[in-house]
Scaffold this motif. Structure first.
Motif, short mmCIF file in Angstrom:
data_model
loop_
_atom_site.label_atom_id
_atom_site.label_comp_id
_atom_site.label_asym_id
_atom_site.label_seq_id
_atom_site.Cartn_x
_atom_site.Cartn_y
_atom_site.Cartn_z
N GLU A 1 -7.15 0.48 -8.17
CA GLU A 1 -7.72 1.51 -7.31
C GLU A 1 -6.95 2.83 -7.42
O GLU A 1 -7.53 3.91 -7.44
CB GLU A 1 -7.66 0.97 -5.87
N ARG A 2 -5.66 2.73 -7.54
CA ARG A 2 -4.82 3.94 -7.54
C ARG A 2 -4.53 4.49 -8.94
O ARG A 2 -4.31 5.67 -9.11
CB ARG A 2 -3.48 3.65 -6.85
N SER B 1 0.79 -1.23 0.00
CA SER B 1 0.00 0.00 0.00
C SER B 1 0.82 1.29 0.00
O SER B 1 0.67 2.12 -0.89
CB SER B 1 -0.98 -0.05 1.18
N ALA C 1 1.88 6.13 -7.34
CA ALA C 1 0.69 6.73 -7.97
C ALA C 1 0.81 8.25 -7.99
O ALA C 1 0.40 8.91 -8.95
CB ALA C 1 -0.57 6.28 -7.22
N GLN C 2 1.38 8.80 -6.94
CA GLN C 2 1.57 10.26 -6.90
C GLN C 2 2.54 10.69 -8.00
O GLN C 2 2.30 11.66 -8.72
CB GLN C 2 2.12 10.66 -5.52
N ASP D 1 1.03 3.96 -3.15
CA ASP D 1 0.60 5.36 -2.97
C ASP D 1 1.66 6.31 -3.53
O ASP D 1 1.34 7.26 -4.25
CB ASP D 1 0.39 5.67 -1.48
#
Lengths: 391, 391
Positions: free
Chosen positions: A256-257, A203, A210-211, A207
């Motif tokens: 999801e991301r 996770s 993805a940023q 994250d």
């Protein structure tokens, strides 16, 4: 010889296969330490991972174990490959892989090797530095590249060092630079860290990537490829998530991301082959250094320089099986057979092994299909390298 | 290419020889990392050590470098050999050594290997445990043995672990046990620790062994052999004593403590061959991970798994020579070419290397004749093992 399991039990899914390996090993004779690989087990693990990974391509991390029988089987199954060197590319091609299915994933490539790969149809290269892009642009003009980024939020058992990848700002600049050099930058790669035991542990890394992905899009880059790397775990005594659940969990978190990404690469190595291998070795000596010692020393016919390199720092706690399992045990320091004082496997945390163990007794070392045979030294102390047999 | 020395200068005695190695390396072309060994340099070092060691026999520690050219030259010079395995004994015999000049010095020996050695005329074995003596008594009946003892007062750069040897009381018991088993116990061996840079650093170890020697005599044992092991240093940047002075210093300290001993064995490995070797490698990539990084990363064509295993824990600080020496330098993290994140040579203490260094530049790594080629892995990451050329 009756074989029982020492220590923690494997996940039930591994038992039937372990039985096949163990029944082979129990009857076969070997005159030196030997890794036995069950290629059917590699195939079943491939299917299990693929079932969870969906449209992502599995690029097998060849460095985990380049045995021809593994590469051939995976090529037949339609797997893709992640190669670390010209040598690994040659092995993949010899096993029947198509050049378009092989990525040259090492960010550190010699110029003659880039040129050779380009001449042999390899079109996808990793990079994390300006100089590497320049080398690729000159010697594999027009190639596709992905940029390896550093993500320092790993929850893996063994987070990676900073050896590979670059930071966010550099990654964005390298996309521009690749384009300016006439290359085709497709996206990013990262590595969550080796032996990431549960999907949820991805996770924080996802994250962060993805940023970066969003930042690159904001900067005008059309990204079409995400290489999620490896990190898929094997069973070494601590609970891990089953492969299909694990892979599906990771993919759900990716979707999801990132939404839909046209091309996703996953690079399992350890998670694909470790549990398909078992090393057959033997006890060479047992001793006590002193009457006052509480532990014994158990010296095996295999050590850190003949296949068990990943015990460095006692990182991996391999599962041992002996013919005395079930009998009374005591704490043992476990060491290899060489005259090198660093060739000690487990000392900080001694292993509990049967007190009856003696020179000549066979020892099976489970889930050793990955990162063993190729780490083996050519002839350190005059010992031959780990032998490998595929069944 | 102009070669200059980076960092500390070598002792003057090494310069002429380094010149010969360097002039060869400067003109020769290699398509992969290669260790070049100057066998004449091995010979001159043998004479230098022998001049100081007097009546002690030099048993070359074959594990340091078993290249046939080294073994042949040493056999011609009348050297004896310390072998760690059946494989090393075979190499010594093939090089012309007599079985009576080879000791089987590994305290951890497989039964079939003991039997094989016995059948091939090896008569001297090391042991540090009851079970080992039993194996020797059964499979090499009547053999001579020496007992390896642990001495924990080392002043070496790298003191050994407790892997080898036994404590005082156990050593005395093993002498009795060897006799009871029909073996001929001759004396003791010990190891002062690797890279003991000055003779005076042997003092506390020799004191401890002399006490044990006296205790054994008091207990009625007639001892005729003292094996003083290795520990003879090579130049890695820190000052070491010249070989003849060093060896004479050690022998004077032995005589002072033990009087005349009929048979003394010395087992130099590193101290005999390290300075006779130079590795030719190249820079594969230079980079910065971030604009804010103060250091660069320099990736070489050789790493921890292809010959430089002794950089583990940054133990050895090899001396690098590049064609840019003398130009401005900056701090660099130095790493190997593999996809293994542990394949980093110097990170805790970065090296100062020329800022102009770039991919393709040649790097010479000095004094790498010992413990390099045989540590090399068979094909980790698809890279071939370190090549070796003898001149």
């Amino acid at each position: 010889m009756t074989i029982q399991f020492a220590g923690a039990m494997a996940p039930s899914q591994s038992l039937a296969v372990a039985d096949r390996l163990e029944s082979f090993c129990a009857t076969a004779e070997f005159d030196r330490p030997t890794l036995v690989i069950d290629v059917d087990r590699v195939e079943s693990q491939y299917h299990a991972l693929k079932a969870g990974l969906g449209h992502a391509d599995i690029h097998y991390a060849v460095k985990a174990n380049p045995h021809p029988a593994i590469l051939r089987r995976l090529a037949q199954l339609g797997a893709h490959f992640d190669a670390a060197s010209r040598g690994e590319i040659e092995m993949c091609l010899a096993a029947g892989a198509m050049p378009g299915d092989i990525s040259y994933g090492n960010t550190i490539k010699r110029v003659p090797d880039i040129a050779w790969a380009h001449a042999h149809g390899i079109t996808l290269f990793a990079a994390d530095a300006e100089e590497e892009l320049e080398k690729i642009a000159t010697h594999a003009p027009g190639a596709s590249v992905y940029i390896r980024v550093i993500v320092e939020v790993s929850m893996a058992d063994w987070p990676l060092t900073r050896k590979f990848g670059c930071d966010r700002d550099t990654a964005l600049k390298l996309l521009d630079y690749a384009k300016a050099l006439g290359l085709t930058p497709l996206g990013f790669s990262f590595h969550v860290g080796s032996q990431t035991r549960k999907a949820e542990m991805w996770s924080p890394t996802l994250d962060a990537v993805a940023q970066l992905w969003a930042d690159a899009k904001d900067a005008g880059h059309e990204l079409t490829l995400l290489n999620i790397g490896g990190g898929f775990p094997a069973f070494y005594g601590e609970e891990i998530q089953a492969p299909t659940d694990y892979a599906a969990g990771v993919m759900a978190m990716v979707t999801e991301r990132f939404g839909h990404i046209p091309r996703i690469m996953a690079e399992p190595g350890r998670g694909l082959v470790a549990e398909a291998g078992m090393i057959v070795a033997e006890v060479v000596l047992t001793s006590r250094k002193s009457d006052r010692d509480l532990h014994r020393w158990v010296y095996l016919s295999i050590g850190r320089f003949s296949g068990l390199a990943e015990t460095e720092g006692e990182a991996i706690r391999y599962q041992f099986t002996t013919s005395h399992d079930g009998e009374p045990t005591g704490p043992c320091i476990v060491a290899g057979p060489s005259c090198d004082s660093a060739d000690v496997l487990y000392e900080k945390r001694p292993m509990n092994l049967p007190l009856a163990l003696k020179a000549g007794d066979r020892v099976l070392i489970r889930n050793t299909g990955a990162y063993t045979s190729t780490y083996s030294s050519v002839c350190f102390n005059g010992f031959p390298p780990l032998d490998v047999v595929a069944i």
